[in-house]
Design a protein around this motif. Structure first.
Motif, short mmCIF file in Angstrom:
data_model
loop_
_atom_site.label_atom_id
_atom_site.label_comp_id
_atom_site.label_asym_id
_atom_site.label_seq_id
_atom_site.Cartn_x
_atom_site.Cartn_y
_atom_site.Cartn_z
N PHE A 61 115.89 -14.93 15.69
CA PHE A 61 117.18 -15.42 15.20
C PHE A 61 117.93 -16.19 16.29
O PHE A 61 118.43 -17.28 16.05
N MET A 62 117.99 -15.62 17.48
CA MET A 62 118.62 -16.33 18.60
C MET A 62 118.20 -15.67 19.90
O MET A 62 117.89 -14.48 19.94
N PRO A 63 118.15 -16.44 21.01
CA PRO A 63 117.71 -15.88 22.29
C PRO A 63 118.65 -14.77 22.77
O PRO A 63 119.88 -14.88 22.64
N LEU A 64 118.08 -13.73 23.33
CA LEU A 64 118.90 -12.66 23.91
C LEU A 64 119.75 -13.18 25.06
O LEU A 64 120.85 -12.68 25.31
N SER A 65 119.25 -14.21 25.74
CA SER A 65 120.02 -14.78 26.85
C SER A 65 121.34 -15.37 26.37
O SER A 65 122.34 -15.34 27.09
N ASP A 66 121.36 -15.91 25.14
CA ASP A 66 122.61 -16.44 24.59
C ASP A 66 123.58 -15.32 24.25
O ASP A 66 124.80 -15.45 24.42
N ILE A 67 123.03 -14.20 23.75
CA ILE A 67 123.88 -13.06 23.43
C ILE A 67 124.59 -12.54 24.68
O ILE A 67 125.81 -12.29 24.66
N HIS A 68 123.85 -12.39 25.75
CA HIS A 68 124.38 -11.74 26.95
C HIS A 68 125.05 -12.72 27.91
O HIS A 68 125.57 -12.28 28.95
N ASN A 69 125.05 -14.00 27.58
CA ASN A 69 125.82 -14.98 28.35
C ASN A 69 127.26 -14.93 27.86
O ASN A 69 127.60 -15.50 26.83
N LEU A 70 128.11 -14.23 28.58
CA LEU A 70 129.47 -13.96 28.11
C LEU A 70 130.29 -15.24 27.92
O LEU A 70 131.23 -15.26 27.13
N SER A 71 129.91 -16.31 28.61
CA SER A 71 130.66 -17.57 28.48
C SER A 71 130.47 -18.18 27.09
O SER A 71 131.29 -19.00 26.66
N LYS A 72 129.43 -17.79 26.38
CA LYS A 72 129.19 -18.31 25.04
C LYS A 72 129.95 -17.52 23.97
O LYS A 72 129.96 -17.91 22.81
N THR A 73 130.53 -16.40 24.35
CA THR A 73 131.45 -15.59 23.53
C THR A 73 130.85 -15.08 22.23
O THR A 73 131.56 -14.85 21.26
N PHE A 74 129.51 -14.89 22.20
CA PHE A 74 128.96 -14.14 21.08
C PHE A 74 129.30 -12.66 21.25
O PHE A 74 129.57 -11.97 20.27
N LEU A 75 129.28 -12.22 22.48
CA LEU A 75 129.58 -10.83 22.82
C LEU A 75 130.91 -10.80 23.56
O LEU A 75 131.05 -11.36 24.65
N VAL A 76 131.91 -10.16 22.95
CA VAL A 76 133.25 -10.07 23.54
C VAL A 76 133.67 -8.61 23.55
O VAL A 76 133.65 -7.94 22.52
N LYS A 77 134.02 -8.11 24.72
CA LYS A 77 134.38 -6.70 24.89
C LYS A 77 133.27 -5.81 24.31
O LYS A 77 133.55 -4.80 23.66
N ASP A 78 132.04 -6.23 24.55
CA ASP A 78 130.82 -5.51 24.12
C ASP A 78 130.77 -5.33 22.60
O ASP A 78 130.17 -4.38 22.09
N SER A 79 131.39 -6.26 21.86
CA SER A 79 131.35 -6.24 20.40
C SER A 79 130.69 -7.51 19.88
O SER A 79 130.92 -8.61 20.40
N LEU A 80 129.84 -7.35 18.88
CA LEU A 80 129.14 -8.46 18.25
C LEU A 80 129.54 -8.51 16.78
O LEU A 80 129.62 -7.46 16.12
N ILE A 81 129.77 -9.70 16.25
CA ILE A 81 130.15 -9.84 14.85
C ILE A 81 129.04 -10.57 14.10
O ILE A 81 128.68 -11.71 14.43
N VAL A 82 128.48 -9.89 13.12
CA VAL A 82 127.38 -10.41 12.32
C VAL A 82 127.88 -10.60 10.88
O VAL A 82 128.64 -9.77 10.37
N GLU A 83 127.41 -11.67 10.25
CA GLU A 83 127.86 -11.93 8.88
C GLU A 83 126.68 -12.34 8.01
O GLU A 83 125.79 -13.07 8.44
N ALA A 84 126.67 -11.83 6.78
CA ALA A 84 125.69 -12.24 5.78
C ALA A 84 126.45 -12.81 4.58
O ALA A 84 127.42 -12.20 4.12
N LYS A 85 125.99 -13.95 4.09
CA LYS A 85 126.59 -14.55 2.90
C LYS A 85 125.49 -14.87 1.90
O LYS A 85 124.57 -15.62 2.21
N ILE A 86 125.58 -14.26 0.73
CA ILE A 86 124.63 -14.55 -0.34
C ILE A 86 125.21 -15.65 -1.21
O ILE A 86 126.30 -15.49 -1.78
#
Length: 286
Positions: free
Chosen positions: A241-266
């Motif tokens: 789905f996406m590289p782990l390096s992008d998740i843990h690169n805090l400057s990309k703000t996928f992970l903020v205050k150790d929280s991740l937001i995932v969304e599914a839309k049908i």
């Protein structure tokens, strides 16, 4: 040549239908592929399939080895279904670009390559019992905020259940990747849960899966369209789905205050019950 270019062959006839090959030489970007060639067989005249029926196809794809004068064969281990809502089947990852571009393998010689297809059709004839199509179903979006992401010990982390169009779903997330992407990519899947009230239910679903950038735009989003069944829990989604390096690169703000937001839309549901009972099955070799 752009990285997201695709090429389509001329129409050709096989087993009473018209087809074309659809090639993504650098991978189908919309399916999250960038390191493999993607190749599909598309049915050109799906309207010729009678309502409430489908065409089952056994597919073999070929890549020609110019050096050894033989073909690399890639084949599904199951039949592929074509109908009015599903007009294309094939491989997101037919062959890796590294393998394909290695001149010693003979697949790319003098900037030329050759792909082939063998089509075997099994016709299903019969009346459908029930089909309903819902576009943009109500409450079709589910948002999942995962706290303390770095502390997750489970290899597979499951969301709470959510309901769309009276069907129960959930998300499956592999924080360190599943067996195919371990240590490299986050894996994310959508699962249709057991709906025992409808044991023969098959659901064609179009969906978007997303990991949000919390302080920036350009969320990571991939789109899928697959058949789910209520006979057993079946998941569809993306190992890479996406590289782990992008998740843990805090400057990309996928992970903020150790929280991740995932969304599914049908975005679309096509519910089919008892569609192919008492079918006549005919094997046709082409």
């Amino acid at each position: 040549m752009l990285r997201d270019d695709k090429y389509e062959s001329q129409d050709f006839g096989a087993c009473g239908y018209k087809w074309k090959l659809v090639l993504y030489p650098y991978g189908n970007f919309k399916r999250g592929v960038s390191d493999h060639i993607s190749l599909y067989l598309a049915m050109e005249e799906a309207k010729e399939i009678h309502p409430g029926s489908q065409v089952e196809v056994i597919l073999k794809f070929f890549v020609y080895d110019h050096i050894r004068d033989k073909f690399l064969t890639i084949q599904y281990d199951r039949t592929c279904r074509y109908h009015s809502l599903k007009t294309e089947n094939g491989f997101d990852k037919l062959i890796s670009l590294e393998l394909f571009e290695d001149c010693s393998n003979g697949y790319l010689v003098d900037d030329c390559c050759l792909f082939g297809i063998e089509v075997n059709v099994i016709n299903n004839e019969g009346k459908g019992e029930k089909i309903s199509i819902i576009k943009e179903p109500k409450n079709g979006t589910f948002t999942w905020k995962i706290e303390n992401f770095s502390a997750i010990q489970e290899s597979c982390y499951r969301s709470e259940e959510f309901t769309v169009a009276n069907l129960k779903w959930r998300l499956l997330l592999y924080p360190k990747g599943d067996s195919r992407a371990s240590g490299k990519s986050l894996s994310l899947f959508l699962e249709l849960l057991d709906n025992s009230a409808h044991p023969q239910l098959r659901v064609f679903t179009k969906y978007n899966l997303m990991v949000k950038r919390q302080l920036l735009h350009n969320h990571r989003e991939l789109t899928g369209s697959d058949w789910f069944t209520s006979k057993s829990s079946l998941t569809w989604g993306f190992s890479d789905f996406m590289p782990l390096s992008d998740i843990h690169n805090l400057s990309k703000t996928f992970l903020v205050k150790d929280s991740l937001i995932v969304e599914a839309k049908i975005t679309l549901l096509a519910d089919v019950e008892g569609l192919f009972q008492n079918c006549k099955r005919i094997k046709i070799d082409c």
